[in-house]
Design a protein around this motif. Structure first.
Motif, PDB file in Angstrom:
ATOM      1  N   LEU A 152       0.826  -1.208   0.000  1.00 58.61           N
ATOM      2  CA  LEU A 152       0.000   0.000   0.000  1.00 58.61           C
ATOM      3  C   LEU A 152       0.860   1.259   0.000  1.00 58.61           C
ATOM      4  N   LEU A 153       1.996   1.223   0.700  1.00 55.67           N
ATOM      5  CA  LEU A 153       2.884   2.384   0.733  1.00 55.67           C
ATOM      6  C   LEU A 153       3.464   2.660  -0.650  1.00 55.67           C
ATOM      7  N   SER A 156       0.793   4.048  -3.064  1.00 55.60           N
ATOM      8  CA  SER A 156       0.516   5.478  -2.883  1.00 55.60           C
ATOM      9  C   SER A 156       1.713   6.328  -3.270  1.00 55.60           C
ATOM     10  N   GLU A 159       2.224   7.150  -7.058  1.00 52.79           N
ATOM     11  CA  GLU A 159       1.428   8.208  -7.672  1.00 52.79           C
ATOM     12  C   GLU A 159       2.119   9.562  -7.586  1.00 52.79           C
ATOM     13  N   GLY A 165       7.624   3.658  -6.865  1.00 51.73           N
ATOM     14  CA  GLY A 165       6.361   2.944  -6.774  1.00 51.73           C
ATOM     15  C   GLY A 165       6.521   1.478  -7.124  1.00 51.73           C
TER      16      GLY A 165
END
Length: 308
Positions: A152-153, A156, A159, A165
């Motif tokens: 999840l880190l 996010s 982006e 990413g």
């Protein structure tokens, strides 16, 4: 009349010293077996136990059939078809990705861990004990608990900064560096404590700064532990599958562990010959690294375990 004063000859037979000499080897053999001999038996069993799978994989890699069942007879057929077929895949691209990720991770782990260990070992500052305790407590939790958080880190973060990413080798390196920092800092911290602080004080009297002491004196004295940490970090990132599979999503960015798994993930189209050939080649860098750094391994792992 002359009197013969010569001592009478004794019947030939083993002397007391000879009997002791004959009894000593028998006693030594029994003691040798009880203290040392059984270890050779255990070592031979361990070598056979560890070597049998390696021989089986090598036999599969040179088998033209490309299946594990065709390798029940070791080296029944010897062919280089599997190794030649690797050139038709992305195998060498995966090798390059793995070597880059593992090498950068090993170098970064050594630099970051050595700097942190030197600070904890030589400086006294507020929060020092809390920092050491926090690093120890964090390492108690398995990395599997952080997989969802890492995903999840990065999702996010991608982006905002695409280079950090998902599907980024740089992001995977950063995750490896963060996961290995705590345990490697503790490992090097104990070794740094074995270096006498009088060396630092003598260098300061000669006008050396902290940076000069660190780079020119301390790092040279702790070279064994640096080699051990680099080796462990290289091997762990070289053979990691879960994090690499989670972060690297495109085939051109895969590492060896992820790429080799894809060849045998489908049972109907599994090609064990290619898998075995790739495994044999991927083991060569690790073996060479062990041979090159073997004189540092024992000393680096044990010297910091004793408080001097």
């Amino acid at each position: 009349m002359a009197v013969d004063t010569a001592h009478p000859t004794r019947p030939a037979g083993p002397s007391r010293r000879g009997r002791r000499a004959d009894a000593l080897p028998r006693m030594s053999r029994g003691r040798w077996w009880s203290e040392l001999g059984w270890r050779y038996v255990v070592a031979a069993f361990a070598v056979v136990y560890a070597g049998a799978p390696i021989l089986y994989v090598i036999s599969t890699s040179v088998s033209a059939g490309g299946t594990l069942t065709g390798s029940n007879r070791l080296f029944g057929t010897v062919s280089g078809e599997n190794f030649a077929a690797l050139n038709e895949t992305r195998f060498w691209s995966w090798v390059a990705n793995t070597m880059i990720i593992a090498s950068v991770t090993a170098i970064g782990t050594v630099l970051m861990g050595a700097a942190a260990a030197y600070a904890f070992s030589r400086f006294r500052f507020t929060g020092r004990r809390v920092g050491l305790t926090s690093l120890l407590v964090i390492q108690m939790f398995p990395q599997l608990l952080a997989f969802v958080a890492v995903f999840l880190l990065l999702l996010s973060l991608g982006e905002v900064v695409p280079a950090l990413g998902l599907n980024s080798r740089l992001a995977l390196i950063m995750v490896y560096l963060g996961g290995a920092l705590g345990v490697n800092t503790f490992l090097m911290y104990g070794f740094f404590n074995t270096v006498p602080k009088e060396l630092d004080e003598a260098a300061k009297i000669d006008g050396a700064t902290h940076a000069q002491i660190y780079w020119t004196i301390i790092l040279r004295l702790v070279a064994p532990i640096l080699a051990v940490v680099a080796l462990l970090s290289f091997i762990s990132s070289f053979s990691d599958f879960l994090l690499a599979k989670l972060i690297l999503q495109s085939e051109e960015n895969w590492t060896l562990a992820v790429g080799l798994y894809q060849w045998v993930s489908d049972r109907l189209s599994a090609n064990w010959g290619l898998f075995a050939a790739g495994s044999v080649i991927s083991a060569i860098p690790v073996v060479l690294l062990f041979i090159f750094l073997q004189r540092y391994i024992v000393g680096g792992l044990t010297a910091g375990s004793v408080k001097g």
